[in-house]
Design a protein around this motif. Structure first.
Motif: not given
Ligand SMILES: [Zn+2]
Length: 113
Positions: A104-112
């Motif tokens: 989940a973290l790897l998935t949302i990281l680029p959007y942060l």
């Protein structure tokens, strides 16, 4: 090297509400006991793969599986305790929780950014 395998944890004995021993016939001294099996990766519990529960007589120490119980009273209180008391602890999913969190973290990281 990935170290993984299966392990088990004991379920602490708890006295059953009622029922008599199929062997020595002692009344209302039956306990529920058992263990849970889980898969671990590097000794971190990953997910549960099953459990084994049985009843133990407080008098003769005999252990009886579900199909060895004869009295209806014993079967009823055994099933009752099994449903209310024997639950899979959340930490048996630790590895799974960690895995899902990192994905989940790897998935949302680029959007942060
Ligand atoms: Zn007994």
């Amino acid at each position: 090297m990935i170290i993984f395998g299966t392990s088990s944890s004991t379920i602490h004995p708890k006295q059953l509400r009622e029922g008599d021993c199929p062997y020595c016939k002692t009344e209302n001294n039956m306990w529920i006991q058992g263990y849970r099996k889980y898969v671990h990766v590097f000794w971190i519990p990953f997910f549960p793969i099953g459990k084994k529960v049985y009843s133990v007589c407080g008098h003769c120490k005999g252990a009886f599986e579900r199909n060895e119980m004869k009295s209806q009273k014993l079967i009823e209180s055994f099933e009752e305790s099994k449903n209310t008391y024997i639950k899979t602890p959340w930490y048996h999913f630790t590895g799974l929780i960690l895995l899902i969190s990192s994905i989940a973290l790897l998935t949302i990281l680029p959007y942060l950014r």
